[in-house]
Design an enzyme around this catalytic site. Structure first.
Site, mmCIF file in Angstrom:
data_model
loop_
_atom_site.group_PDB
_atom_site.id
_atom_site.type_symbol
_atom_site.label_atom_id
_atom_site.label_comp_id
_atom_site.label_asym_id
_atom_site.label_seq_id
_atom_site.Cartn_x
_atom_site.Cartn_y
_atom_site.Cartn_z
ATOM 1 N N CYS A 120 0.859 -1.181 0.000
ATOM 2 C CA CYS A 120 0.000 0.000 0.000
ATOM 3 C C CYS A 120 0.903 1.241 0.000
ATOM 4 O O CYS A 120 2.078 1.147 -0.368
ATOM 5 C CB CYS A 120 -0.981 -0.016 1.169
ATOM 6 S SG CYS A 120 -0.227 0.008 2.797
ATOM 7 N N CYS A 126 -1.448 0.710 7.361
ATOM 8 C CA CYS A 126 -2.895 0.451 7.482
ATOM 9 C C CYS A 126 -3.312 -0.782 6.680
ATOM 10 O O CYS A 126 -3.521 -1.859 7.245
ATOM 11 C CB CYS A 126 -3.705 1.665 7.032
ATOM 12 S SG CYS A 126 -3.357 3.168 7.973
ATOM 13 N N ARG A 127 -3.447 -0.640 5.368
ATOM 14 C CA ARG A 127 -4.021 -1.715 4.567
ATOM 15 C C ARG A 127 -3.115 -2.934 4.390
ATOM 16 O O ARG A 127 -3.555 -4.075 4.592
ATOM 17 C CB ARG A 127 -4.417 -1.178 3.176
ATOM 18 C CG ARG A 127 -5.550 -0.193 3.218
ATOM 19 C CD ARG A 127 -5.669 0.583 1.925
ATOM 20 N NE ARG A 127 -4.538 1.490 1.731
ATOM 21 C CZ ARG A 127 -4.336 2.223 0.665
ATOM 22 N NH1 ARG A 127 -5.186 2.132 -0.346
ATOM 23 N NH2 ARG A 127 -3.302 3.034 0.599
ATOM 24 N N SER A 128 -1.862 -2.711 3.971
ATOM 25 C CA SER A 128 -1.028 -3.883 3.657
ATOM 26 C C SER A 128 -0.634 -4.720 4.872
ATOM 27 O O SER A 128 -0.536 -5.946 4.738
ATOM 28 C CB SER A 128 0.186 -3.497 2.800
ATOM 29 O OG SER A 128 1.048 -2.625 3.467
ATOM 30 N N ASP A 179 -8.322 3.722 1.109
ATOM 31 C CA ASP A 179 -7.349 4.087 2.143
ATOM 32 C C ASP A 179 -8.098 4.613 3.377
ATOM 33 O O ASP A 179 -8.763 5.644 3.305
ATOM 34 C CB ASP A 179 -6.428 5.172 1.568
ATOM 35 C CG ASP A 179 -5.280 5.504 2.501
ATOM 36 O OD1 ASP A 179 -5.306 5.032 3.664
ATOM 37 O OD2 ASP A 179 -4.373 6.223 2.073
ATOM 38 N N ASN A 204 2.269 1.408 4.370
ATOM 39 C CA ASN A 204 2.566 0.128 5.041
ATOM 40 C C ASN A 204 2.250 0.172 6.541
ATOM 41 O O ASN A 204 2.879 -0.506 7.343
ATOM 42 C CB ASN A 204 4.033 -0.306 4.809
ATOM 43 C CG ASN A 204 4.340 -1.755 5.215
ATOM 44 O OD1 ASN A 204 5.470 -2.078 5.542
ATOM 45 N ND2 ASN A 204 3.354 -2.624 5.186
HETATM 46 P P1 4NP Z 1 -1.788 2.811 4.055
HETATM 47 O O1 4NP Z 1 -2.409 4.166 4.619
HETATM 48 O O2 4NP Z 1 -1.227 3.131 2.707
HETATM 49 O O3 4NP Z 1 -2.968 1.886 3.974
HETATM 50 O O4 4NP Z 1 -0.746 2.376 5.062
HETATM 51 C C1 4NP Z 1 -1.685 5.360 4.690
HETATM 52 C C2 4NP Z 1 -0.786 5.563 5.715
HETATM 53 C C3 4NP Z 1 -0.107 6.759 5.804
HETATM 54 C C4 4NP Z 1 -0.325 7.744 4.862
HETATM 55 C C5 4NP Z 1 -1.216 7.525 3.833
HETATM 56 C C6 4NP Z 1 -1.895 6.333 3.749
HETATM 57 N N1 4NP Z 1 0.344 8.993 4.975
HETATM 58 O O5 4NP Z 1 0.061 9.891 4.171
HETATM 59 O O6 4NP Z 1 1.195 9.140 5.851
#
Ligand code: 4NP
Length: 153
Positions: A9, A14-16, A125, A12
């Site tokens: 993702c 939240c989703r992955s 997201d 790294n």
């Molecule tokens: P992820 O979510 O891609 O599912 O881990 C996010 C985590 C952090 C950020 C964006 C999305 N960020 O902008 O810091």
């Protein structure tokens, strides 16, 4: 030899990590020899544990403790090390296409390509959302990895 799967993702956190944990859970349930890992296309959260909301839904809805996971950034080399590199959304997919070597070992797909009726869809997201968004994310990721593990047996 174990089949290897890298979930990717943006951050790294939240989703992955949820997808990694859910896939490992289903692989164990099916007795599948599988190596699961996850990474982000971005580097902002490298070394950080998963978002507390992701930790909370994994534990409450899945009974899985993901507090020990740590974020890392995806690399060119991952395309030679893994059998499958799986993107959570289209932006991740495009970034991975740009990063991929010309003759990768890994097959690139979207996670929801593996959930019948959801092909081509993104896992939204939840980072700027609320706990309900994380719960929805967990349910989607859990369903998709259940089908993916079933295909990899
Ligand atoms: P992820 O979510 O891609 O599912 O881990 C996010 C985590 C952090 C950020 C964006 C999305 N960020 O902008 O810091």
């Amino acid at each position: 030899m174990a089949v290897s799967v890298l979930m990717v993702c943006l951050g790294n956190i939240c989703r992955s990590p949820l997808a990694e944990a859910a896939l490992r859970y289903h692989a164990n349930r099916l007795g599948l020899d599988l190596h699961a890992d996850s990474a982000g296309t971005g580097d902002w959260h490298v070394g950080h544990p998963p978002d507390p909301r992701a930790q909370e839904v994994a534990l409450r809805l899945g009974g899985i403790d993901i507090s020990g996971l740590r974020a890392r950034q995806v690399s060119h080399d991952d395309f030679h090390r893994f059998d499958h590199v799986i993107a959570m959304d289209h932006s991740n997919f495009r970034n991975l296409t740009d990063l991929s070597p010309r003759q990768p070992k890994a097959q690139l797909s979207l996670l929801l390509d593996h959930l019948p009726g959801n092909e081509g869809r993104a896992v939204a997201d939840p980072y700027y959302g609320n706990l309900a968004d994380f719960e929805a994310c967990w349910r989607e990721v859990e369903a998709a990895t259940r089908r993916l593990a079933g295909k990899l047996v």
